[in-house]
Design a protein around this motif. Structure first.
Motif, PDB file in Angstrom:
ATOM      1  N   THR A  34     -48.870   7.053   2.251  1.00  0.00           N
ATOM      2  CA  THR A  34     -49.586   5.642   2.238  1.00  0.00           C
ATOM      3  C   THR A  34     -48.891   4.652   1.348  1.00  0.00           C
ATOM      4  O   THR A  34     -48.602   3.369   1.801  1.00  0.00           O
ATOM      5  CB  THR A  34     -50.980   5.599   1.214  1.00  0.00           C
ATOM      6  OG1 THR A  34     -51.883   6.556   2.243  1.00  0.00           O
ATOM      7  CG2 THR A  34     -51.748   4.516   1.035  1.00  0.00           C
ATOM      8  N   SER A  37     -45.553   3.454   3.585  1.00  0.00           N
ATOM      9  CA  SER A  37     -46.148   2.592   4.661  1.00  0.00           C
ATOM     10  C   SER A  37     -46.377   1.206   3.999  1.00  0.00           C
ATOM     11  O   SER A  37     -46.467   0.102   4.809  1.00  0.00           O
ATOM     12  CB  SER A  37     -47.228   2.996   5.147  1.00  0.00           C
ATOM     13  OG  SER A  37     -48.456   3.090   4.588  1.00  0.00           O
ATOM     14  N   GLU A  38     -46.378   1.038   2.563  1.00  0.00           N
ATOM     15  CA  GLU A  38     -46.507  -0.385   2.063  1.00  0.00           C
ATOM     16  C   GLU A  38     -45.011  -1.359   2.889  1.00  0.00           C
ATOM     17  O   GLU A  38     -45.314  -2.412   2.614  1.00  0.00           O
ATOM     18  CB  GLU A  38     -46.640  -0.505   0.852  1.00  0.00           C
ATOM     19  CG  GLU A  38     -48.060   0.144   0.237  1.00  0.00           C
ATOM     20  CD  GLU A  38     -47.944   0.429  -1.110  1.00  0.00           C
ATOM     21  OE1 GLU A  38     -47.038   0.002  -1.930  1.00  0.00           O
ATOM     22  OE2 GLU A  38     -49.023   0.784  -1.777  1.00  0.00           O
ATOM     23  N   TYR A 228     -56.446   7.292  -0.967  1.00  0.00           N
ATOM     24  CA  TYR A 228     -55.132   6.640  -0.447  1.00  0.00           C
ATOM     25  C   TYR A 228     -55.309   6.556   1.135  1.00  0.00           C
ATOM     26  O   TYR A 228     -55.051   5.306   1.498  1.00  0.00           O
ATOM     27  CB  TYR A 228     -54.169   7.865  -0.642  1.00  0.00           C
ATOM     28  CG  TYR A 228     -53.592   7.538  -2.072  1.00  0.00           C
ATOM     29  CD1 TYR A 228     -52.638   6.835  -2.256  1.00  0.00           C
ATOM     30  CD2 TYR A 228     -54.044   8.490  -3.028  1.00  0.00           C
ATOM     31  CE1 TYR A 228     -52.056   6.734  -3.734  1.00  0.00           C
ATOM     32  CE2 TYR A 228     -53.843   8.410  -4.476  1.00  0.00           C
ATOM     33  CZ  TYR A 228     -52.639   7.378  -4.572  1.00  0.00           C
ATOM     34  OH  TYR A 228     -52.252   7.611  -6.013  1.00  0.00           O
ATOM     35  N   TYR A 229     -55.664   7.464   1.816  1.00  0.00           N
ATOM     36  CA  TYR A 229     -55.483   7.206   3.350  1.00  0.00           C
ATOM     37  C   TYR A 229     -56.545   6.181   4.040  1.00  0.00           C
ATOM     38  O   TYR A 229     -56.287   5.137   4.532  1.00  0.00           O
ATOM     39  CB  TYR A 229     -55.597   8.488   4.004  1.00  0.00           C
ATOM     40  CG  TYR A 229     -55.508   8.398   5.677  1.00  0.00           C
ATOM     41  CD1 TYR A 229     -54.363   7.874   6.186  1.00  0.00           C
ATOM     42  CD2 TYR A 229     -56.580   8.444   6.493  1.00  0.00           C
ATOM     43  CE1 TYR A 229     -54.309   7.430   7.632  1.00  0.00           C
ATOM     44  CE2 TYR A 229     -56.585   8.342   7.761  1.00  0.00           C
ATOM     45  CZ  TYR A 229     -55.333   7.648   8.362  1.00  0.00           C
ATOM     46  OH  TYR A 229     -55.172   7.372   9.562  1.00  0.00           O
ATOM     47  N   ASN A 232     -56.383   2.458   3.905  1.00  0.00           N
ATOM     48  CA  ASN A 232     -55.269   1.968   4.613  1.00  0.00           C
ATOM     49  C   ASN A 232     -54.966   2.614   6.039  1.00  0.00           C
ATOM     50  O   ASN A 232     -53.814   2.034   6.626  1.00  0.00           O
ATOM     51  CB  ASN A 232     -53.914   2.145   3.812  1.00  0.00           C
ATOM     52  CG  ASN A 232     -53.982   1.765   2.493  1.00  0.00           C
ATOM     53  OD1 ASN A 232     -54.223   0.428   2.404  1.00  0.00           O
ATOM     54  ND2 ASN A 232     -54.290   2.628   1.303  1.00  0.00           N
ATOM     55  N   ARG A 235     -53.378   0.172   9.053  1.00  0.00           N
ATOM     56  CA  ARG A 235     -52.095  -0.225   9.054  1.00  0.00           C
ATOM     57  C   ARG A 235     -51.230  -0.023  10.209  1.00  0.00           C
ATOM     58  O   ARG A 235     -51.325   1.160  10.982  1.00  0.00           O
ATOM     59  CB  ARG A 235     -51.231   0.349   7.872  1.00  0.00           C
ATOM     60  CG  ARG A 235     -51.402  -0.307   6.293  1.00  0.00           C
ATOM     61  CD  ARG A 235     -50.515   0.369   5.420  1.00  0.00           C
ATOM     62  NE  ARG A 235     -51.004  -0.014   4.069  1.00  0.00           N
ATOM     63  CZ  ARG A 235     -50.884   0.495   2.967  1.00  0.00           C
ATOM     64  NH1 ARG A 235     -49.978   1.532   3.035  1.00  0.00           N
ATOM     65  NH2 ARG A 235     -51.134  -0.022   1.802  1.00  0.00           N
TER      66      ARG A 235
END
Length: 625
Positions: A34, A37-38, A228-229, A232, A235
């Motif tokens: 996560t 992947s920002e 976390y996952y 997001n 994305r």
């Protein structure tokens, strides 16, 4: 684009060009995936063998902790028969579900002592000391302060300067406590144990009320898949494939060095290879991370040869240095008027009422998690002369065999010799029967005094087995888990300290006001002389010790010794391979005085930071020659 929080099809997954592949969508793996992947220029694929279980009440409802152990959401590993435990083999639960073991654990949220992490840095792992890790501890957490009434009623004391706010994982004090908690602090005070008002600030010594990884509004488990996952999941550069069992890291020789090219995995019975342009990050946990390295040709040549696997990178430390928190569960009978979790399982009407209260108000027994905690140095109940003699004995043994004496061993010995005030043993009391060996009797109510050894000298290993019938060993073959509990000179020290600690556990239970709700000790049963006798716990400790499910160290950081002392460097890069890292509990070189959940999240956060920095350097190498 990634369609939903459950992931995508294998056909769609394989169409992407990945810069990074994360093997294992568990506690640390989802943090890494996560966070990196920002960066929109990074494309991340997650391979997870389990499935999402977002709506499973066995996971989400705090008061149902433990129900998933041994279920289809558990890998159901087991140790080899342990001579130090009288030949017993122990179950070793690990999460086979999106979120990994963070979906199965008991939600305890705490931190080790400053000395624990500073020891990692002392070993030569730059940036892994207490001060350097603190920003990552805070980054993962969203702490919710209890109100004044809660603080007064339950001793939910804190120092907000050492907590994070705005992080993905929610931390909160429980809404409901077992009947024994009201007596915990007062009982400890009578035994010279002070309440620690800031047990997240670098010393957890003393008694305190534990924080939990639970959401404050709905009172549901807060774990990596949810925290976390899932927020997001849409994305465009973050892809998840569930039901994907990693079989091998694909390595190819380029210019004389091994380079990571992808991962071979199985999905619905079919083999596939997913290619990667940058790095593979293994986050498969302390059991399966070393296993995956070995089947990929990284490890001890003798073990690999026996398994029918070509040695690509020789490293004798893969799968070694296994350390685990050993635990005993002493059972006492308590007042019959006290409500316990067993009552809810035995009485459908009570269970229905508890479920209704939980659904409507998010309170009641279904929100209760064990929270009566104390960490103590051995010197609180063992004379320093005895501790010094134990440490000196280990020094003598190491001189006989210098090859067995490592910098890690010397740190452990120093802790005994220096008489430091650190949390060497944990006590945790709760109204329930936690023992796998004691059967509750109808009409009786029980509570458990748990004690957990924090800095074990016992060291074991996890390795792949030798091939059978000429067939090369694969990931499908169960690993050989041999913690070597109570074995060797260090194991003898562990055993003696556990026996001494058990005597003090008995003393806690015999001290008022906690003793007022206790009728008698039933496991081990009190002697014919009754309470207060000098009971010998030696045989019982050997016969009843189990795991606290906290294995670490099997892919540990090598520090100053490099490949001689570990598997990865302090940037988590596997020695001898370009483009391969490990990020999970297996990287820890020494154990900590804490339940490791919060630390594993911090490892994931720091790993992501390291990966991003290395990726963003214009001409930096992302791996090791």
């Amino acid at each position: 684009m990634n369609g939903d929080a459950a992931g995508e099809s294998v056909e769609s997954f394989l169409q992407h060009k990945f810069t990074h592949i994360v093997v294992g969508g568990g506690t640390a793996g989802l943090v890494v995936a996560t966070r990196i992947s920002e960066n929109p220029n990074i494309t991340v694929g997650i391979l997870e063998a389990g499935v999402p279980a977002y709506d499973d009440p066995r996971i989400n409802v705090p008061g149902r902790f433990g129900e998933t152990l041994g279920s289809e959401l558990d890998w159901q590993f087991a140790t080899t028969p342990q001579p130090g435990l009288g030949g017993r083999s122990l179950p070793w639960p690990r999460g086979k579900v999106l979120g990994g073991t963070s979906a199965l654990n008991f939600m305890t949220w705490n931190r080790g002592c400053r000395e624990d992490y500073d020891a990692w840095e002392e070993l030569g792992n730059k940036g892994w000391g207490w001060d350097a890790l603190m920003p990552f501890f805070k980054k993962t957490e969203n702490f919710h302060e209890p109100d004044a009434e809660h603080q007064a009623a339950h001793k939910s004391i804190f120092d907000k300067n050492y907590h994070g706010t705005g992080g993905p994982v929610q931390s909160v004090y429980s809404a409901h406590y077992g009947a024994s908690h009201q007596h915990w602090h007062a009982t400890c005070h009578k035994l010279g144990i002070d309440t620690n008002g800031s047990h997240f600030s670098g010393s957890n010594v003393g008694c305190w009320t534990s924080l939990t990884g639970v959401t404050p509004d709905t009172r549901e488990r807060s774990y990596s898949a949810i925290a976390y996952y899932r927020p997001n999941a849409n994305r465009p550069n973050l892809m998840l494939l569930t039901g994907a069992f990693a079989k091998e890291v694909v390595l190819e020789k380029e210019g004389g060095e091994w380079v990571t090219k992808g991962v071979r995995f199985t999905h619905e019975g079919q083999d596939h290879v997913v290619r990667v342009e940058g790095e593979v990050i293994i986050s498969s946990g302390s059991v399966q991370s070393p296993q995956l390295l070995e089947v990929s040709g990284i490890g001890n040549p003798e073990i690999l040869k026996a398994a029918g696997i070509e040695t690509k990178v020789e490293n004798l430390n893969v799968g070694e240095h296994l350390q685990d928190h050993m635990m005993t569960a002493m059972i006492v009978e308590i007042d019959s008027s006290i409500v316990t979790p067993e009552d809810l399982r035995a009485d459908p009407a009570l269970a229905e009422a508890a479920d209704k209260e939980y659904a409507l108000r998010h309170t009641g027994p279904r929100t209760a998690i064990p929270s009566s905690v104390s960490y103590l140095p051995f010197s609180h109940f063992v004379p320093f002369k005895e501790l010094h003699a134990l440490g000196s004995h280990l020094l003598v043994e190491s001189k006989k065999d210098p090859a067995r004496s490592t910098p890690r061993d010397r740190i452990l010995v120093d802790r005994l010799l220096a008489d430091k005030s650190i949390g060497q043993i944990e006590y945790n009391f709760d109204v329930s029967n936690y023992s796998p060996y004691f059967k509750s009797l109808p009409g009786k109510k029980y509570a458990t005094m748990l004690q957990m050894l924090q800095y074990p000298f016992s060291k074991g290993s996890i390795h792949i087995p030798a091939m059978r019938n000429g067939k090369k060993t694969s990931m499908e073959d169960k690993p050989i888990i041999d913690p070597r509990y109570y074995s060797g000179p260090g194991g003898e020290i562990d055993f003696k300290l556990m026996v001494a600690s058990q005597k003090f556990a008995d003393k806690i239970c015999a001290t008022k006001p906690l003793a007022d709700i206790i009728i008698s000790r039933v496991y081990p049963a009190e002697s014919s002389q009754g309470k207060g006798t000098d009971f010998d716990f030696s045989d019982w400790v050997r016969e009843s010790t189990i795991t606290d499910w906290h294995p670490i160290g099997t892919c540990s950081m090598g520090g100053k010794e490099g490949m001689k002392g570990g598997v990865i460097d302090d940037r988590l890069r596997v020695y001898g391979v370009k483009g391969l890292r490990v990020a999970d509990a297996s990287i820890m070189p020494l154990h900590i005085a804490a339940h490791p959940q919060a630390t594993i999240y911090a490892i994931g956060e720091k790993a992501a930071s390291l990966i991003l920095k290395d990726w963003e350097k214009p001409h930096a190498s992302n791996g090791h020659a």
